[in-house]
Design a protein around this motif. Structure first.
Motif, mmCIF file in Angstrom:
data_model
loop_
_atom_site.group_PDB
_atom_site.id
_atom_site.type_symbol
_atom_site.label_atom_id
_atom_site.label_comp_id
_atom_site.label_asym_id
_atom_site.label_seq_id
_atom_site.Cartn_x
_atom_site.Cartn_y
_atom_site.Cartn_z
ATOM 1 N N LEU A 355 0.853 -1.189 0.000
ATOM 2 C CA LEU A 355 0.000 0.000 0.000
ATOM 3 C C LEU A 355 0.890 1.240 0.000
ATOM 4 C CD1 LEU A 355 -2.618 -1.056 2.716
ATOM 5 C CD2 LEU A 355 -2.740 -1.397 0.244
ATOM 6 N N THR A 356 0.635 2.146 -0.937
ATOM 7 C CA THR A 356 1.387 3.410 -1.007
ATOM 8 C C THR A 356 0.387 4.568 -1.072
ATOM 9 O OG1 THR A 356 1.524 3.150 -3.413
ATOM 10 C CG2 THR A 356 3.414 2.391 -2.112
ATOM 11 N N PRO A 357 -0.366 4.794 0.028
ATOM 12 C CA PRO A 357 -1.444 5.788 -0.016
ATOM 13 C C PRO A 357 -0.964 7.227 -0.145
ATOM 14 C CG PRO A 357 -1.100 5.014 2.232
ATOM 15 C CD PRO A 357 -0.245 4.160 1.342
ATOM 16 N N TRP A 358 0.314 7.471 0.135
ATOM 17 C CA TRP A 358 0.813 8.844 0.085
ATOM 18 C C TRP A 358 1.387 9.217 -1.274
ATOM 19 C CZ3 TRP A 358 -1.159 11.240 3.983
ATOM 20 C CH2 TRP A 358 -1.355 10.583 5.194
ATOM 21 N N ASP A 359 1.467 8.252 -2.199
ATOM 22 C CA ASP A 359 1.917 8.596 -3.546
ATOM 23 C C ASP A 359 0.940 9.572 -4.188
ATOM 24 O OD1 ASP A 359 4.045 6.953 -3.234
ATOM 25 O OD2 ASP A 359 3.422 5.438 -4.714
ATOM 26 N N LEU A 360 1.463 10.495 -4.971
ATOM 27 C CA LEU A 360 0.614 11.507 -5.600
ATOM 28 C C LEU A 360 -0.212 10.893 -6.718
ATOM 29 C CD1 LEU A 360 3.112 14.524 -5.872
ATOM 30 C CD2 LEU A 360 1.469 14.011 -4.051
ATOM 31 N N ASP A 361 -1.475 11.323 -6.814
ATOM 32 C CA ASP A 361 -2.300 10.920 -7.949
ATOM 33 C C ASP A 361 -2.394 12.087 -8.927
ATOM 34 O OD1 ASP A 361 -4.104 12.724 -6.825
ATOM 35 O OD2 ASP A 361 -5.342 11.155 -5.917
ATOM 36 N N HIS A 362 -3.153 11.913 -9.996
ATOM 37 C CA HIS A 362 -3.220 12.945 -11.026
ATOM 38 C C HIS A 362 -3.798 14.255 -10.488
ATOM 39 C CE1 HIS A 362 -3.000 9.304 -13.690
ATOM 40 N NE2 HIS A 362 -2.200 10.102 -14.345
ATOM 41 N N ALA A 363 -4.802 14.153 -9.638
ATOM 42 C CA ALA A 363 -5.410 15.369 -9.088
ATOM 43 C C ALA A 363 -4.412 16.140 -8.227
ATOM 44 C CB ALA A 363 -6.651 15.000 -8.268
ATOM 45 N N GLU A 364 -3.597 15.425 -7.464
ATOM 46 C CA GLU A 364 -2.617 16.101 -6.617
ATOM 47 C C GLU A 364 -1.510 16.737 -7.450
ATOM 48 O OE1 GLU A 364 -2.595 13.705 -2.433
ATOM 49 O OE2 GLU A 364 -2.065 12.555 -4.223
ATOM 50 N N TYR A 365 -1.146 16.105 -8.550
ATOM 51 C CA TYR A 365 -0.167 16.734 -9.439
ATOM 52 C C TYR A 365 -0.720 18.047 -10.007
ATOM 53 C CZ TYR A 365 3.228 12.898 -9.570
ATOM 54 O OH TYR A 365 4.204 11.975 -9.241
ATOM 55 N N ILE A 366 -1.994 18.049 -10.366
ATOM 56 C CA ILE A 366 -2.625 19.289 -10.848
ATOM 57 C C ILE A 366 -2.578 20.361 -9.767
ATOM 58 C CG2 ILE A 366 -4.812 20.330 -11.544
ATOM 59 C CD1 ILE A 366 -3.634 18.718 -13.756
ATOM 60 N N GLU A 410 -12.234 16.971 -11.631
ATOM 61 C CA GLU A 410 -12.795 17.756 -10.525
ATOM 62 C C GLU A 410 -11.784 18.767 -10.002
ATOM 63 O OE1 GLU A 410 -14.120 15.053 -7.565
ATOM 64 O OE2 GLU A 410 -15.664 14.118 -8.826
ATOM 65 N N GLU A 411 -10.521 18.381 -9.917
ATOM 66 C CA GLU A 411 -9.501 19.304 -9.432
ATOM 67 C C GLU A 411 -9.279 20.449 -10.420
ATOM 68 O OE1 GLU A 411 -6.815 21.225 -7.155
ATOM 69 O OE2 GLU A 411 -8.117 19.563 -6.562
ATOM 70 N N ILE A 412 -9.316 20.140 -11.718
ATOM 71 C CA ILE A 412 -9.169 21.196 -12.724
ATOM 72 C C ILE A 412 -10.324 22.182 -12.634
ATOM 73 C CG2 ILE A 412 -9.173 21.656 -15.207
ATOM 74 C CD1 ILE A 412 -7.662 19.002 -15.559
ATOM 75 N N ASP A 413 -11.544 21.674 -12.471
ATOM 76 C CA ASP A 413 -12.702 22.569 -12.312
ATOM 77 C C ASP A 413 -12.545 23.434 -11.068
ATOM 78 O OD1 ASP A 413 -13.894 21.618 -14.602
ATOM 79 O OD2 ASP A 413 -15.111 20.104 -13.555
ATOM 80 N N ARG A 414 -12.039 22.846 -10.003
ATOM 81 C CA ARG A 414 -11.835 23.626 -8.772
ATOM 82 C C ARG A 414 -10.792 24.720 -8.981
ATOM 83 N NH1 ARG A 414 -9.216 24.305 -4.083
ATOM 84 N NH2 ARG A 414 -7.400 23.160 -4.797
ATOM 85 N N GLN A 415 -9.725 24.385 -9.692
ATOM 86 C CA GLN A 415 -8.698 25.388 -9.963
ATOM 87 C C GLN A 415 -9.236 26.507 -10.858
ATOM 88 O OE1 GLN A 415 -5.622 25.632 -8.706
ATOM 89 N NE2 GLN A 415 -5.773 23.750 -7.503
ATOM 90 N N LEU A 416 -10.061 26.150 -11.841
ATOM 91 C CA LEU A 416 -10.654 27.178 -12.703
ATOM 92 C C LEU A 416 -11.523 28.145 -11.903
ATOM 93 C CD1 LEU A 416 -11.642 25.118 -15.872
ATOM 94 C CD2 LEU A 416 -10.256 27.202 -15.865
ATOM 95 N N ALA A 417 -12.341 27.591 -11.049
ATOM 96 C CA ALA A 417 -13.191 28.461 -10.222
ATOM 97 C C ALA A 417 -12.341 29.319 -9.289
ATOM 98 C CB ALA A 417 -14.174 27.607 -9.420
ATOM 99 N N ALA A 418 -11.272 28.744 -8.767
ATOM 100 C CA ALA A 418 -10.416 29.493 -7.846
ATOM 101 C C ALA A 418 -9.682 30.621 -8.551
ATOM 102 C CB ALA A 418 -9.415 28.549 -7.181
ATOM 103 N N VAL A 419 -9.314 30.440 -9.826
ATOM 104 C CA VAL A 419 -8.657 31.519 -10.581
ATOM 105 C C VAL A 419 -9.569 32.736 -10.655
ATOM 106 C CG1 VAL A 419 -7.791 32.216 -12.841
ATOM 107 C CG2 VAL A 419 -7.191 29.986 -11.937
ATOM 108 N N LEU A 420 -10.844 32.517 -10.956
ATOM 109 C CA LEU A 420 -11.797 33.626 -11.028
ATOM 110 C C LEU A 420 -11.978 34.279 -9.668
ATOM 111 C CD1 LEU A 420 -14.514 32.073 -13.367
ATOM 112 C CD2 LEU A 420 -12.625 33.604 -13.975
ATOM 113 N N ASP A 421 -12.072 33.482 -8.619
ATOM 114 C CA ASP A 421 -12.223 34.037 -7.276
ATOM 115 C C ASP A 421 -10.997 34.864 -6.887
ATOM 116 O OD1 ASP A 421 -14.666 32.823 -7.060
ATOM 117 O OD2 ASP A 421 -13.913 31.077 -5.943
ATOM 118 N N ASP A 422 -9.804 34.374 -7.218
ATOM 119 C CA ASP A 422 -8.582 35.107 -6.888
ATOM 120 C C ASP A 422 -8.507 36.427 -7.651
ATOM 121 O OD1 ASP A 422 -7.808 33.064 -5.213
ATOM 122 O OD2 ASP A 422 -6.564 32.070 -6.716
#
Length: 445
Positions: A355-366, A410-422
């Motif tokens: 088990l390697t639960p702390w390895d980064l996934d695609h969302a975390e790389y984004i 989902e992470e990309i959508d969150r980042q897009l919304a955060a860009v507008l908020d920032d």
């Protein structure tokens, strides 16, 4: 059944350690110059012996009187050691400028420059060769030793050529685009090695759903402080008995503190087996003083973000560099999104589970690629617009039905919304917010 005995993975662990050692040598300003220095000493000794026993006819143009040879050797020796001091000064100034203007973490790209190491080595080699040759010149002889003098002339000319090449390279290396290109190139090599390869590690088992863990576990603690540079999953799995479950409590690129949890093993083995397992797992995790690009894709994102954050600081205020940082990060993340990552839960043929639960996934790389620079991009409309556009492009990549990158979408959508908020929080006028909102709306459509 695959052989997972400690003896079978020992060569793999040795390769990891050899790669860590060679990586340190590549960043050393001592190793290659020392090799060239020793080579020059041996070459002078060989030339001296040849000159004592024979004369090489085709080297006649390099024949000269002993007095002229002494003058030449003295001049070359003095000039090379002086030039070596100047080269060291230029190198130190370059490191200071790079550290102050970009990031201390990009200094490794300058240390790894072979041309600088070769130049320093050639200058030291020419100095040592000429000093040793001076002691062998017989001023009462008719001619100076021809082969020895030829070697001195060749080393002097090679040093001059290396100086010109080094000055050309050092001026180009200071360009921020070149620095980012080298960082991206190292990351691309690791991405191409995914999910399993010679650098990222071999396949250890089939992907499974993480099992429910109950009962007492053996806690393996870290044996040193430092950054995790490499991990051999094969060696970690081979350290435990068949039917066991081992969970790594760290990942490549994380910082370990001595005695903090490194791994847990279920069920808890007996005392003797526990000691052997703890030792084997400790050997399978390579820890060093700094982060490296041996297995750490995230370190490339960290270096690029450092450059971008420095560019957006009030002291520098260079949005153009920040835009290039975002584009370089995207050049890494696009193929990374299309590549499969090693499973975070794998079972081998012997029933061992890793088990390697702390390895980064695609969302975390984004998140690591854009999350920090996004916070400071809101006040710069062009930077924010570039960020929206690359996120929109990555959304199309991650939304491919064959990739199954739902968490990344989902992470990309969150980042897009955060860009507008920032951008709104930064106080941009409506005329600057409109292009950002339009670009984001096209993504939503």
């Amino acid at each position: 059944m695959a052989d997972r005995s400690p003896e079978s993975v020992a060569p793999h662990v040795r390769r990891l350690r050899q790669r860590a050692f060679s990586d340190r040598l590549r960043e050393s300003l001592l190793f290659l110059p020392l090799v060239l220095l020793v080579g020059a000493v041996l070459a002078e000794a060989a030339a001296r012996e040849i000159d004592k026993h024979s004369r090489i006819g085709w080297l006649a143009p390099f024949t000269m009187a002993p007095d002229a040879a002494v003058t030449l050797l003295s001049t070359v020796a003095g000039a090379t050691i002086t030039t070596a001091g100047v080269v060291f000064s230029l190198l130190v100034v370059s490191l200071q400028l790079a550290s102050g203007q970009f990031s201390p973490r990009v200094l490794r790209t300058f240390w790894r420059d072979r041309m600088g190491q070769v130049l320093i080595g050639l200058l030291l080699a020419a100095f040592a060769y000429c000093v040793l040759a001076l002691s062998q010149i017989d001023t009462k002889a008719d001619d100076a030793p021809t082969l020895t003098m030829t070697g001195a002339i060749v080393l002097a000319l090679a040093s001059i050529l290396a100086i010109v090449v080094f000055l050309n390279r050092i001026t180009r290396q200071q360009y921020v685009g070149r620095i980012m290109e080298r960082i991206q190139g190292e990351a691309d090599e690791l991405v191409q090695d995914l999910p399993y390869g010679s650098r990222m590690g071999r396949r250890v088992g089939d992907p499974i759903d993480p099992p429910d863990l109950t009962g007492a576990a053996l806690l393996v603690r870290a044996h040193a402080d430092g950054w995790v540079q490499q991990v051999s999953h094969s060696a970690v799995l081979a350290a435990v008995q068949p039917g066991s479950v081992v969970r790594l409590e760290t990942r490549v690129g994380a910082y370990l503190i001595r005695d903090e949890p490194l791994a847990r093993i279920w069920p808890q083995p007996d005392a003797g087996t526990a000691r052997r397992a703890a030792r084997a797992i400790g050997e399978a995790v390579i820890v060093g003083a700094t982060r490296t690009m041996q297995q750490d894709i995230d370190f490339a994102l960290r270096q690029l973000n450092d450059i971008g954050l420095r560019a957006l600081s009030p002291a520098v205020n260079d949005p153009t560099t920040a835009i290039e940082v975002i584009l370089r990060v995207t050049s890494i993340l696009r193929p990374l999104l299309r590549a499969d990552l090693p499973g975070q839960a794998q079972r081998d043929d012997a029933g061992r589970v890793l088990l390697t639960p702390w390895d980064l996934d695609h969302a975390e790389y984004i998140r690591h690629g854009y999350g920090q620079i996004r916070l400071y991009a809101g006040a710069h409309p062009q930077v924010a617009l570039t960020l929206v556009r690359v996120l929109r492009m990555l959304h199309d990549v991650a939304d491919d039905e064959g990739l199954h990158r739902g968490a990344a979408v989902e992470e990309i959508d969150r980042q897009l919304a955060a860009v507008l908020d920032d951008a709104k929080r930064a106080g941009l006028p409506d005329s600057e917010l409109e292009p950002l909102t339009a670009a984001a709306d096209r993504q939503q459509e």
